[in-house]
Design a protein around this motif. Structure first.
Motif, PDB file in Angstrom:
ATOM      1  N   ASN A 212       0.970  -1.268   0.031  1.00 33.68           N
ATOM      2  CA  ASN A 212      -0.030  -0.011  -0.053  1.00 33.68           C
ATOM      3  C   ASN A 212       0.914   1.265   0.134  1.00 33.68           C
ATOM      4  N   ALA A 213       1.667   1.542  -1.093  1.00 32.62           N
ATOM      5  CA  ALA A 213       2.665   2.127  -1.058  1.00 32.62           C
ATOM      6  C   ALA A 213       2.548   3.737  -1.737  1.00 32.62           C
ATOM      7  N   LEU A 214       3.189   4.735  -1.239  1.00 33.44           N
ATOM      8  CA  LEU A 214       2.965   6.105  -1.983  1.00 33.44           C
ATOM      9  C   LEU A 214       3.703   5.901  -3.208  1.00 33.44           C
ATOM     10  N   GLY A 215       4.812   5.064  -3.411  1.00 34.28           N
ATOM     11  CA  GLY A 215       5.696   4.946  -4.727  1.00 34.28           C
ATOM     12  C   GLY A 215       5.104   4.094  -5.676  1.00 34.28           C
ATOM     13  N   ASP A 216       5.963   3.777  -6.809  1.00 34.55           N
ATOM     14  CA  ASP A 216       5.913   2.754  -7.783  1.00 34.55           C
ATOM     15  C   ASP A 216       6.282   1.404  -7.479  1.00 34.55           C
ATOM     16  N   ILE A 217       5.903   0.362  -7.941  1.00 32.62           N
ATOM     17  CA  ILE A 217       6.393  -0.819  -7.815  1.00 32.62           C
ATOM     18  C   ILE A 217       7.053  -1.650  -8.820  1.00 32.62           C
ATOM     19  N   PHE A 218       8.164  -2.175  -8.623  1.00 33.98           N
ATOM     20  CA  PHE A 218       8.914  -2.733  -9.640  1.00 33.98           C
ATOM     21  C   PHE A 218       9.245  -4.137  -9.408  1.00 33.98           C
ATOM     22  N   SER A 219       9.680  -4.785 -10.377  1.00 30.20           N
ATOM     23  CA  SER A 219       9.957  -6.184 -10.316  1.00 30.20           C
ATOM     24  C   SER A 219      11.457  -6.315  -9.745  1.00 30.20           C
ATOM     25  N   ALA A 220      11.774  -7.236  -8.869  1.00 32.34           N
ATOM     26  CA  ALA A 220      13.248  -7.334  -8.377  1.00 32.34           C
ATOM     27  C   ALA A 220      14.209  -7.915  -9.242  1.00 32.34           C
ATOM     28  N   LYS A 221      13.209  -8.866 -10.252  1.00 33.43           N
ATOM     29  CA  LYS A 221      14.048  -9.770 -11.163  1.00 33.43           C
ATOM     30  C   LYS A 221      14.629  -8.963 -12.369  1.00 33.43           C
ATOM     31  N   ASN A 222      13.729  -8.252 -12.715  1.00 32.53           N
ATOM     32  CA  ASN A 222      14.417  -7.257 -14.134  1.00 32.53           C
ATOM     33  C   ASN A 222      14.176  -5.972 -13.966  1.00 32.53           C
ATOM     34  N   GLY A 223      13.752  -5.346 -13.078  1.00 32.05           N
ATOM     35  CA  GLY A 223      13.535  -3.847 -12.899  1.00 32.05           C
ATOM     36  C   GLY A 223      12.250  -3.359 -13.592  1.00 32.05           C
ATOM     37  N   ARG A 224      11.281  -4.320 -14.178  1.00 32.32           N
ATOM     38  CA  ARG A 224      10.266  -3.752 -14.768  1.00 32.32           C
ATOM     39  C   ARG A 224       9.224  -3.127 -13.815  1.00 32.32           C
ATOM     40  N   LYS A 225       8.449  -2.107 -14.311  1.00 31.01           N
ATOM     41  CA  LYS A 225       7.732  -1.329 -13.473  1.00 31.01           C
ATOM     42  C   LYS A 225       6.411  -2.070 -13.686  1.00 31.01           C
ATOM     43  N   LEU A 226       5.897  -2.623 -12.389  1.00 26.48           N
ATOM     44  CA  LEU A 226       4.650  -3.506 -12.335  1.00 26.48           C
ATOM     45  C   LEU A 226       3.511  -2.502 -12.155  1.00 26.48           C
ATOM     46  N   ALA A 227       3.390  -1.745 -11.218  1.00 23.19           N
ATOM     47  CA  ALA A 227       2.347  -0.668 -10.818  1.00 23.19           C
ATOM     48  C   ALA A 227       2.625   0.522 -10.133  1.00 23.19           C
ATOM     49  N   SER A 255      -0.176  12.629   3.516  1.00 22.08           N
ATOM     50  CA  SER A 255       0.592  12.153   4.663  1.00 22.08           C
ATOM     51  C   SER A 255      -0.097  10.895   5.264  1.00 22.08           C
ATOM     52  N   ARG A 256       0.849  10.022   5.590  1.00 24.37           N
ATOM     53  CA  ARG A 256       0.550   8.743   6.582  1.00 24.37           C
ATOM     54  C   ARG A 256      -0.625   7.937   6.020  1.00 24.37           C
ATOM     55  N   THR A 257      -0.844   8.184   4.709  1.00 24.12           N
ATOM     56  CA  THR A 257      -2.078   7.407   4.076  1.00 24.12           C
ATOM     57  C   THR A 257      -1.334   6.030   3.418  1.00 24.12           C
ATOM     58  N   ASN A 258      -0.014   6.028   3.528  1.00 20.52           N
ATOM     59  CA  ASN A 258       0.603   4.639   2.950  1.00 20.52           C
ATOM     60  C   ASN A 258       1.412   3.905   3.839  1.00 20.52           C
ATOM     61  N   THR A 259       1.324   2.605   3.649  1.00 19.02           N
ATOM     62  CA  THR A 259       1.967   1.815   4.504  1.00 19.02           C
ATOM     63  C   THR A 259       2.047   0.365   3.871  1.00 19.02           C
ATOM     64  N   THR A 260       3.309  -0.313   3.765  1.00 21.20           N
ATOM     65  CA  THR A 260       3.562  -1.499   3.263  1.00 21.20           C
ATOM     66  C   THR A 260       3.890  -2.609   4.581  1.00 21.20           C
ATOM     67  N   ILE A 261       3.071  -3.390   4.760  1.00 23.90           N
ATOM     68  CA  ILE A 261       3.237  -4.215   5.859  1.00 23.90           C
ATOM     69  C   ILE A 261       3.277  -5.541   5.778  1.00 23.90           C
ATOM     70  N   GLY A 262       4.210  -6.457   6.368  1.00 24.19           N
ATOM     71  CA  GLY A 262       4.543  -7.849   6.068  1.00 24.19           C
ATOM     72  C   GLY A 262       5.188  -8.425   7.229  1.00 24.19           C
ATOM     73  N   ALA A 263       5.440  -9.842   6.895  1.00 22.33           N
ATOM     74  CA  ALA A 263       5.990 -10.541   7.852  1.00 22.33           C
ATOM     75  C   ALA A 263       6.839 -11.532   7.274  1.00 22.33           C
ATOM     76  N   ILE A 264       8.098 -11.955   7.927  1.00 22.24           N
ATOM     77  CA  ILE A 264       8.792 -13.177   7.314  1.00 22.24           C
ATOM     78  C   ILE A 264       8.321 -14.141   8.421  1.00 22.24           C
ATOM     79  N   VAL A 265       8.385 -15.386   7.863  1.00 23.79           N
ATOM     80  CA  VAL A 265       8.159 -16.512   8.622  1.00 23.79           C
ATOM     81  C   VAL A 265       8.960 -17.721   8.586  1.00 23.79           C
ATOM     82  N   THR A 266       9.846 -18.312   9.224  1.00 25.89           N
ATOM     83  CA  THR A 266      10.728 -19.100   9.262  1.00 25.89           C
ATOM     84  C   THR A 266      10.867 -20.312  10.317  1.00 25.89           C
TER      85      THR A 266
END
Length: 349
Positions: A212-227, A255-266
């Motif tokens: 839920n980001a302010l910015g643009d989203i890119f693929s880490a594999k090839n740098g292509r813009k996804l959204a 302001s404060r309307t964007n947040t990327t939240i997640g979790a690593i599980v191992t």
């Protein structure tokens, strides 16, 4: 002579085993379903009218957990209990939700559901479920007056107790997620929740993320813009970073309307301090895939939990792998949430 032959055969066998082991290591991480991670179950609930929801990660036998908050405006609950200097006990659940600070009420329902099922920390007087939560701001999509509440949290937790349903896209906490909002909602795009997991030997590492980001989203594999940010006609991408660079005076970037939240599980065996470090390393995925990121208009947060049948693992290796799986989960979240403009725009406020 016979002993020499036996010794020679033994050396050849050892050499062959070493080659096989090297080959296995060289093969690298193998993708697995998120459901292959033992000890964690995922449940979702959403309000389709409000376009918001809740995702619960329930840990059957509790989970040692750390957290790293890199954004400037997080909406969170009970994250101080994850401080490595606090009591070293496991938590029962992580809640990811919408509704900004209003949505933190969902944890009340999660606690109620767990208590009813006799799950929680035994104080000697009552069971107290240990629940942490982070929320995205999705009040600009759907209805601003409908937010995740105790009942929605209860439903998501009950779903997690009954099964394991890590569904990607506009579901659960990802129901109201959007990206590319620097020029307003009418030039933004839909995003959601995503998952990715891998296995290396006995070690398993997975990621879940609500983008839920302010910015643009890119693929880490090839740098292509996804959204991300679109032009006013919604016919081509614009560059969120370039729009940010145009600002010559202070501006409220939603302001404060964007947040990327997640979790690593191992299933790697780590303490809270090490898990906090893994969560911090996983944040590298945000830098690889989101631009701009970590601004005061973001509340970016990552948890890291150790659960299931645990195996010894190197904290640096798992931290590096955590960033990899998180990057793939970000891509999954965006690709699974694609929506046509007519459907999307009618919910943009």
């Amino acid at each position: 002579m016979r002993l020499r032959k036996i010794f020679k055969c033994a050396l050849l066998s050892c050499g062959l085993l070493s080659l096989l082991a090297c080959g296995a290591a060289a093969a690298g991480p193998k993708e697995i379903p998120f459901t292959a991670l033992e000890g964690v179950q995922v449940g979702n609930a959403q309000n389709d009218a409000g376009k918001t929801g809740v995702t619960v990660l329930y840990f059957r036998d509790t989970a040692k957990t750390g957290v790293h908050i890199s954004g400037g405006g997080p909406a969170s609950r009970e994250t101080p209990v994850l401080d490595p200097t606090k009591e070293d006990i496991g938590i029962n659940a992580i809640v990811l939700g919408g509704g900004s600070a209003y949505g933190l009420a969902a944890a009340d329902g999660v606690m109620r559901c767990l208590e009813e099922h006799k799950i929680g920390f035994d104080t000697g007087f009552a069971l107290v479920p240990l629940v942490v939560q982070s929320d995205i701001f999705d009040l600009s999509y759907g209805s601003a007056s409908i937010r995740p509440d105790s009942e929605l949290g209860y439903q998501a937790c009950l779903a997690a107790l009954k099964g394991n349903n890590p569904v990607s896209g506009s579901v659960g906490a990802g129901t109201g997620a959007t990206v590319g909002k620097i020029c307003g909602m009418r030039q933004s795009m839909k995003a959601g929740i995503g998952y990715y997991a891998v296995q290396v030997g006995e070690l398993k590492v997975g990621a879940v993320v609500v983008v839920n980001a302010l910015g643009d989203i890119f693929s880490a594999k090839n740098g292509r813009k996804l959204a991300g940010l679109l032009n006013k006609e919604r016919t081509a991408f614009m560059d969120s970073a370039q729009e940010l660079y145009r600002l010559s005076a202070p501006k409220d970037l939603y302001s404060r309307t964007n947040t990327t939240i997640g979790a690593i599980v191992t299933n790697g065996k780590f303490d809270k301090a090490q898990l906090t470090r893994i969560a911090a390393q996983a944040t590298n995925a945000y830098a690889r895939c989101i631009n701009p990121v970590g601004t005061l208009a973001d509340g970016d947060t990552i948890y890291a939990s150790s659960c299931g049948k645990q195996v010894p693992a190197d904290v640096n290796m798992v931290g590096a792998l955590a960033a990899e799986v998180m990057a793939q989960a970000i891509e999954d979240a965006v690709m699974a949430s694609k929506m046509n403009d007519e459907e999307y725009l009618k919910y943009c406020l």
